[in-house]
Design a protein around this motif. Sequence first.
Motif, PDB file in Angstrom:
ATOM      1  N   PHE A   1      22.593  -6.284  49.679  1.00  0.00           N
ATOM      2  CA  PHE A   1      21.537  -5.676  50.481  1.00  0.00           C
ATOM      3  C   PHE A   1      21.203  -4.120  50.137  1.00  0.00           C
ATOM      4  N   ILE A   2      21.187  -4.019  48.800  1.00  0.00           N
ATOM      5  CA  ILE A   2      20.765  -2.684  48.163  1.00  0.00           C
ATOM      6  C   ILE A   2      19.150  -2.807  47.738  1.00  0.00           C
ATOM      7  N   LYS A   3      18.581  -1.571  47.857  1.00  0.00           N
ATOM      8  CA  LYS A   3      16.918  -1.511  47.386  1.00  0.00           C
ATOM      9  C   LYS A   3      16.991  -0.269  46.394  1.00  0.00           C
ATOM     10  N   PRO A   4      15.770  -0.427  45.716  1.00  0.00           N
ATOM     11  CA  PRO A   4      15.527   0.620  44.577  1.00  0.00           C
ATOM     12  C   PRO A   4      15.509   2.194  45.196  1.00  0.00           C
ATOM     13  N   LYS A   5      16.103   2.920  44.243  1.00  0.00           N
ATOM     14  CA  LYS A   5      16.394   4.454  44.550  1.00  0.00           C
ATOM     15  C   LYS A   5      17.632   4.673  45.458  1.00  0.00           C
ATOM     16  N   ASP A   6      18.227   3.615  46.295  1.00  0.00           N
ATOM     17  CA  ASP A   6      19.653   3.866  46.912  1.00  0.00           C
ATOM     18  C   ASP A   6      20.501   4.609  45.927  1.00  0.00           C
ATOM     19  N   GLU A   7      21.376   5.632  46.401  1.00  0.00           N
ATOM     20  CA  GLU A   7      22.402   6.301  45.546  1.00  0.00           C
ATOM     21  C   GLU A   7      23.706   5.684  46.189  1.00  0.00           C
ATOM     22  N   ILE A   8      24.346   4.960  45.299  1.00  0.00           N
ATOM     23  CA  ILE A   8      25.680   4.371  45.758  1.00  0.00           C
ATOM     24  C   ILE A   8      26.743   4.675  44.849  1.00  0.00           C
ATOM     25  N   SER A   9      27.821   5.051  45.508  1.00  0.00           N
ATOM     26  CA  SER A   9      29.006   5.114  44.803  1.00  0.00           C
ATOM     27  C   SER A   9      29.524   3.995  44.051  1.00  0.00           C
ATOM     28  N   VAL A  10      30.265   4.202  42.843  1.00  0.00           N
ATOM     29  CA  VAL A  10      30.607   2.946  42.241  1.00  0.00           C
ATOM     30  C   VAL A  10      31.616   2.131  42.935  1.00  0.00           C
ATOM     31  N   SER A  11      32.463   2.867  43.815  1.00  0.00           N
ATOM     32  CA  SER A  11      33.735   2.333  44.678  1.00  0.00           C
ATOM     33  C   SER A  11      32.844   1.320  45.883  1.00  0.00           C
ATOM     34  N   ASN A  12      31.724   1.883  46.156  1.00  0.00           N
ATOM     35  CA  ASN A  12      31.155   1.139  47.092  1.00  0.00           C
ATOM     36  C   ASN A  12      30.375  -0.264  46.488  1.00  0.00           C
ATOM     37  N   LEU A  13      29.708  -0.039  45.234  1.00  0.00           N
ATOM     38  CA  LEU A  13      29.018  -1.157  44.496  1.00  0.00           C
ATOM     39  C   LEU A  13      30.274  -2.118  44.135  1.00  0.00           C
ATOM     40  N   MET A  14      31.169  -1.849  43.853  1.00  0.00           N
ATOM     41  CA  MET A  14      32.573  -2.630  43.302  1.00  0.00           C
ATOM     42  C   MET A  14      32.892  -3.331  44.530  1.00  0.00           C
ATOM     43  N   ARG A  15      32.788  -2.599  45.870  1.00  0.00           N
ATOM     44  CA  ARG A  15      33.313  -3.678  46.964  1.00  0.00           C
ATOM     45  C   ARG A  15      32.211  -4.665  47.361  1.00  0.00           C
ATOM     46  N   GLY A  16      30.834  -3.998  47.005  1.00  0.00           N
ATOM     47  CA  GLY A  16      29.819  -5.146  46.745  1.00  0.00           C
ATOM     48  C   GLY A  16      29.946  -6.344  46.086  1.00  0.00           C
ATOM     49  N   VAL A  17      30.399  -6.244  44.815  1.00  0.00           N
ATOM     50  CA  VAL A  17      30.670  -7.138  44.070  1.00  0.00           C
ATOM     51  C   VAL A  17      31.853  -8.100  44.405  1.00  0.00           C
ATOM     52  N   ILE A  18      32.938  -7.302  44.868  1.00  0.00           N
ATOM     53  CA  ILE A  18      34.283  -8.156  45.058  1.00  0.00           C
ATOM     54  C   ILE A  18      34.473  -8.931  46.357  1.00  0.00           C
ATOM     55  N   VAL A  19      33.967  -7.724  47.600  1.00  0.00           N
ATOM     56  CA  VAL A  19      34.131  -8.580  48.751  1.00  0.00           C
ATOM     57  C   VAL A  19      33.123  -9.224  49.272  1.00  0.00           C
ATOM     58  N   GLN A  20      31.753  -8.776  49.185  1.00  0.00           N
ATOM     59  CA  GLN A  20      30.451  -9.253  49.449  1.00  0.00           C
ATOM     60  C   GLN A  20      29.875 -10.245  48.272  1.00  0.00           C
TER      61      GLN A  20
ATOM     62  N   GLU B   1      40.714  -6.860  50.203  1.00  0.00           N
ATOM     63  CA  GLU B   1      39.902  -6.339  51.322  1.00  0.00           C
ATOM     64  C   GLU B   1      39.251  -7.373  52.107  1.00  0.00           C
ATOM     65  N   LYS B   2      39.204  -7.709  53.220  1.00  0.00           N
ATOM     66  CA  LYS B   2      38.794  -8.761  54.153  1.00  0.00           C
ATOM     67  C   LYS B   2      37.306  -8.524  54.653  1.00  0.00           C
ATOM     68  N   GLU B   3      36.905  -7.349  54.369  1.00  0.00           N
ATOM     69  CA  GLU B   3      35.443  -6.948  54.970  1.00  0.00           C
ATOM     70  C   GLU B   3      34.844  -5.716  54.355  1.00  0.00           C
ATOM     71  N   PHE B   4      33.595  -5.811  54.300  1.00  0.00           N
ATOM     72  CA  PHE B   4      32.930  -4.738  53.782  1.00  0.00           C
ATOM     73  C   PHE B   4      31.480  -4.529  54.464  1.00  0.00           C
ATOM     74  N   THR B   5      31.346  -3.180  55.172  1.00  0.00           N
ATOM     75  CA  THR B   5      29.948  -3.214  55.465  1.00  0.00           C
ATOM     76  C   THR B   5      29.034  -2.179  54.605  1.00  0.00           C
ATOM     77  N   TRP B   6      27.968  -2.461  54.526  1.00  0.00           N
ATOM     78  CA  TRP B   6      26.790  -1.773  53.691  1.00  0.00           C
ATOM     79  C   TRP B   6      25.462  -2.148  54.354  1.00  0.00           C
ATOM     80  N   ASN B   7      24.793  -1.023  54.707  1.00  0.00           N
ATOM     81  CA  ASN B   7      23.261  -1.238  55.147  1.00  0.00           C
ATOM     82  C   ASN B   7      23.319  -1.734  56.539  1.00  0.00           C
ATOM     83  N   ASP B   8      24.486  -1.527  57.321  1.00  0.00           N
ATOM     84  CA  ASP B   8      24.766  -1.853  58.715  1.00  0.00           C
ATOM     85  C   ASP B   8      25.053  -3.283  58.652  1.00  0.00           C
ATOM     86  N   ILE B   9      25.271  -3.897  57.477  1.00  0.00           N
ATOM     87  CA  ILE B   9      25.497  -5.442  57.371  1.00  0.00           C
ATOM     88  C   ILE B   9      26.856  -5.684  57.372  1.00  0.00           C
ATOM     89  N   LYS B  10      27.692  -6.233  58.152  1.00  0.00           N
ATOM     90  CA  LYS B  10      29.183  -6.670  57.775  1.00  0.00           C
ATOM     91  C   LYS B  10      29.355  -7.825  57.161  1.00  0.00           C
TER      92      LYS B  10
END
Length: 390
Positions: A102-121, A197-206
Amino acid sequence: MKKLILTTIGLLYVSSFSVAAVSVPNPPELSAKGYVLMDYHSEVVIAEQNGRAGLAPASLTKLMTAYVVGQEIIAERLNWEDKVTVGVNAWSQKFPDSSKMFIKPKDEISVSNLMRGVIVQSGNDACVALAEHVAGSEAAFVSLMNEWADSLGMYDTRFINSHGLDAEGIQTSPRDMAILMKNIIEDVPDVYELYSEKEFTWNDIKQYNRNSLLWDNAINVDGGKTGYTSNAGYSLVSSAIDGDTRLISVVMGTESKNARIGQSKNLLSYGFRFYTTQKIADAGQVESMVRVWKGDQSEIEAGFPQDAYITLPRSQTKGLERSVVIEEPLMAPVKLGQKVGEIVWTKENEVVARYPIVSGQAVEEGNWFSKIWDSAILWFKGLFSSFLSS
């Protein structure tokens, strides 16, 4: 070159476990398109069905996406805290019916958070964002994925995108996925840690990790990746440890989420119950002294270039024979790390493991006198051998 067997040592007892000597039952029957159970250390395949079949990978593709990013971090072309600006192609709205961060254009996100987005979510959007940041375009990143697949020996694999959604020509095999998981654990351990890691929250969505084996106290799974598309079915790559043994299971193309979880657990439990792996040599351990001919030195140490392991059924660890096989004659020049022989373990004349041994020193060519002298010795040795065999 001839191969000279220097020594054989019988009755090597590999296992330290006290287990009744029972025959090994067949692996559990799985309703999957293909599966593999592999020991992490020895790379011995304990059980498989259609292990080399070309199957749709679905989100198992993201294992390679994460691996490539991990290698970029190791190469210092990327940092965990680098900020990635999300482009239009990575907009979550472009993936309406699939998993996303649940990301959108022009968001600035760290590599570590994006990796959690790939791996956990399991976010397809996060995959595209990282791909474009690393390589300029997803297509260029996919080229990196395929280059890494080739270098790792994943010969049944062809990636078409960074996330694994069905596409013409995309495929992998259970064996290739086992190879990839082993290399993630070994080569990019910081990346592998994220798989626990069992969970990750981004954009207020766990969102919770889809690998529910992480919550199962009956088996010590510490990482893995799920996958699903209508074409691929439900798949899971997972790894678990029991004492010093680590196993990797790959189950592809089951009929439901529960099936991929239950069948993976059954496969891992089977491996831990009936097989054992033990370290039999350390990297750098000197195994033998080897004669070198026509060099500036006449003898070198030969040892293991890597740790060596044997995986066997628990009931079959007695009665192993071990042989040192040297390539003979070994002529100078000899490079540091050059293979000069191998150690072979057999049971009832069947090979159960073999590891190369390599030169511990470099040897340059000797002077003219040493060359002539060694040539003469080799000639007489050959003549004597011919006489004995005639």
